[in-house]
Design a protein around this motif. Sequence first.
Motif, mmCIF file in Angstrom:
data_model
loop_
_atom_site.group_PDB
_atom_site.id
_atom_site.type_symbol
_atom_site.label_atom_id
_atom_site.label_comp_id
_atom_site.label_asym_id
_atom_site.label_seq_id
_atom_site.Cartn_x
_atom_site.Cartn_y
_atom_site.Cartn_z
ATOM 1 N N LEU A 114 0.838 -1.189 0.000
ATOM 2 C CA LEU A 114 0.000 0.000 0.000
ATOM 3 C C LEU A 114 0.876 1.244 0.000
ATOM 4 O O LEU A 114 1.743 1.388 0.855
ATOM 5 C CB LEU A 114 -0.903 -0.004 1.232
ATOM 6 N N VAL A 115 0.647 2.097 -0.983
ATOM 7 C CA VAL A 115 1.409 3.340 -1.037
ATOM 8 C C VAL A 115 0.495 4.477 -0.585
ATOM 9 O O VAL A 115 -0.456 4.825 -1.278
ATOM 10 C CB VAL A 115 1.910 3.607 -2.473
ATOM 11 N N GLU A 116 0.813 5.026 0.589
ATOM 12 C CA GLU A 116 -0.077 6.039 1.146
ATOM 13 C C GLU A 116 0.221 7.427 0.604
ATOM 14 O O GLU A 116 1.362 7.856 0.571
ATOM 15 C CB GLU A 116 0.052 6.067 2.670
ATOM 16 N N ARG A 117 -0.836 8.095 0.152
ATOM 17 C CA ARG A 117 -0.702 9.489 -0.260
ATOM 18 C C ARG A 117 -1.822 10.273 0.407
ATOM 19 O O ARG A 117 -2.411 9.804 1.375
ATOM 20 C CB ARG A 117 -0.742 9.599 -1.782
ATOM 21 N N THR A 118 -2.115 11.426 -0.075
ATOM 22 C CA THR A 118 -3.021 12.284 0.692
ATOM 23 C C THR A 118 -4.509 12.084 0.418
ATOM 24 O O THR A 118 -5.343 12.739 1.019
ATOM 25 C CB THR A 118 -2.675 13.768 0.457
ATOM 26 N N SER A 119 -4.856 11.174 -0.471
ATOM 27 C CA SER A 119 -6.276 11.026 -0.804
ATOM 28 C C SER A 119 -7.025 10.197 0.241
ATOM 29 O O SER A 119 -8.220 9.979 0.108
ATOM 30 C CB SER A 119 -6.423 10.367 -2.167
ATOM 31 N N SER A 120 -6.310 9.704 1.238
ATOM 32 C CA SER A 120 -6.979 8.840 2.220
ATOM 33 C C SER A 120 -6.538 9.171 3.642
ATOM 34 O O SER A 120 -5.543 9.830 3.852
ATOM 35 C CB SER A 120 -6.661 7.383 1.928
#
Lengths: 352, 352
Positions: free
Chosen positions: B346-352
Amino acid sequence: MATGHGARSRSGGRPTLEEVAARAGVGRGTVSRVINGSPRVSDATRAAVEAAVAELGYVPNTAARALAANRTDAIALVVPEPETRFFAEPYFSDMLKGVGAELSDTEMQLLLIFAGSDRERRRLAQYLAAHRVDGVLLVSVHADDPLPDLLAQLEIPAVISGPRSAGETLTSVDSDNYGGGRSAVEHLLSRDRRRIAHITGRLDVYGAQRRVEGYRDALRDAGHEVDESLIEPGDFTEEGGRRAMTRLLARCPDLDAVFAGSDVMAAGARQVLREEGRRIPDDVALIGYDDSAIARHMDPPLTSVRQPIEEMGRRMIDLLLEEIADRRPAVSRGLERRQVVLATELVERTSS
Amino acid sequence: MATGHGARSRSGGRPTLEEVAARAGVGRGTVSRVINGSPRVSDATRAAVEAAVAELGYVPNTAARALAANRTDAIALVVPEPETRFFAEPYFSDMLKGVGAELSDTEMQLLLIFAGSDRERRRLAQYLAAHRVDGVLLVSVHADDPLPDLLAQLEIPAVISGPRSAGETLTSVDSDNYGGGRSAVEHLLSRDRRRIAHITGRLDVYGAQRRVEGYRDALRDAGHEVDESLIEPGDFTEEGGRRAMTRLLARCPDLDAVFAGSDVMAAGARQVLREEGRRIPDDVALIGYDDSAIARHMDPPLTSVRQPIEEMGRRMIDLLLEEIADRRPAVSRGLERRQVVLATELVERTSS
DNA sequence: AGGTACTGTGGGAGCGCTCCCACAAGTGAT
DNA sequence: ATCACTTGTGGGAGCGCTCCCACAGTACCT
């Protein structure tokens, strides 16, 4: 038992010409003639052979044919770029579409070959030296690329998609980059823009040069003089577009329009314009080149110069197939230099 | 003069094995051994042959080799989709990259074959029947596709990139779609989202099914029950994502998170969310799948499940080359079913 | 009638390799 | 010295086609 090693064991039990001939009660030569569509076969014989072919599920052995006839029925689309760019730029996919379409009612097989790295280029050279294709389609070649000369030396038919220079010796297909550049500028002028900047493509690409020339001439012909500081070289990438836009803005803060040499660069330019608080098109009009999906999906939708890339692909194939056919019987007819140039079209959207 | 038609006239004057042999003062068989890297050649002889090869610029004739050895040294990457989708989805370009990399220190030639239309599929069938490739890489195959069976029937080695079902018979490489689906949902749960919707991929694609299962199990295991109305089928396209999002919003206006089965669909969903005035991630968290360029460039940058697609490409080649090698000497070793599954991330970015 | 032309056909030769058998030469055990 | 291998090598046979020559048959002239 008589035969050394069991006859058809190697080919995986596939029927051969000989077997079809036996089945149809004719000779090997006749079957070959039918398969290759020679007219010198009687209708009755042809029918018999075709029946035998169908019954046996005969499929010609390509390798044997290639060996005997010294041809491969394959052509290569050579892209002297890394895969990455190939996928990033819609140019290639459109071209591939045209090429594929034109090839689809042919027996020809299309090979896609990337020659971005040195290693890949060596492989390609080896590949061509082995004459593994009957002809080559060359896309996006830079002025100093040795590939065309290699092709000429090996006497492999080739068609290039953008000539390397005005004196291109290879058969070429191109869009009217000069006219495209002109139309972009003329459009901006007609919208009362006066400080029109230009982010060029890589200037070792002839088409990019021609667009600059179109830009210049359009301004001159309209009675304006060309401000060289409004011209900034780019490299067809988004990042390059960003950099160029930044420099332009620093140098000429009063610009009111930007003509980018590609949609991708226009996308980069747009980002910078946004960051600097310039509204599009209110403060700065923006025009791209290629009319790719990017242009349609940009916010705001990007006015762009459309090249008929798909048709270019189709024409390239036409020309290449001709050359291959002409070469077959070594008639050595003094082929006149053949250069096809297709018209561009300005697609207006809300960015200008 | 003695020879019927001028000996080497056909092959365009390229040197042959025989000529290399003469030059090196050895027999034809010995040259062949050197060329093919057989160990049963003395060092001195090998050197002499290699010198002759270099002097003459000898390049083996592929067609002759193919005919004699009954192999082609080519493998096909078959994409049962129209070109358009191939270019639209970064999945393919990444895969191609891995495949190309793994193949680059091989003599194998990669062919890219699209089989989107019926016409193309018939061509492909013909192509395979002619055994023009030694092996096939199958990408993005639907559950009911007859292609794998054709391959099996023709006894052509093949590796498939996503198994068609749990009982896939072909050697396959896949990413952990189930785990990927789980991790997306677990992540959203950990962010205190409770009304998590899922836009699925095409459900005739096994991987899409597995993602749904992961979605379901993650919810259940966390003690939530699955609300079926929060699951909406998509088709991997942007337009499909838009449609699915519209329906979801109409049905479940209280949703606070969306897990899309692909980045492209997430992009479509994003548009609808925007239009409906939902802020991302404040009102609705959004997660995609694939971690493609789209995810990085989205506004806001999209959290996404990364599949190691490039590595999948590499593994596919490894497996395929093994199969081809194993098949060569018809040992017919009872190949255990081989299924490789690679982990997702899982690559976390700002959409979640 | 004999010639000349064309049409349709069969099959030999050859494309440039690989495979494999035959065989010379070397090595070591008996 | 003999046998049994092993190592290195040469070259025949064959892969399945295409090309082209030879030739039978027919048609149309003179």
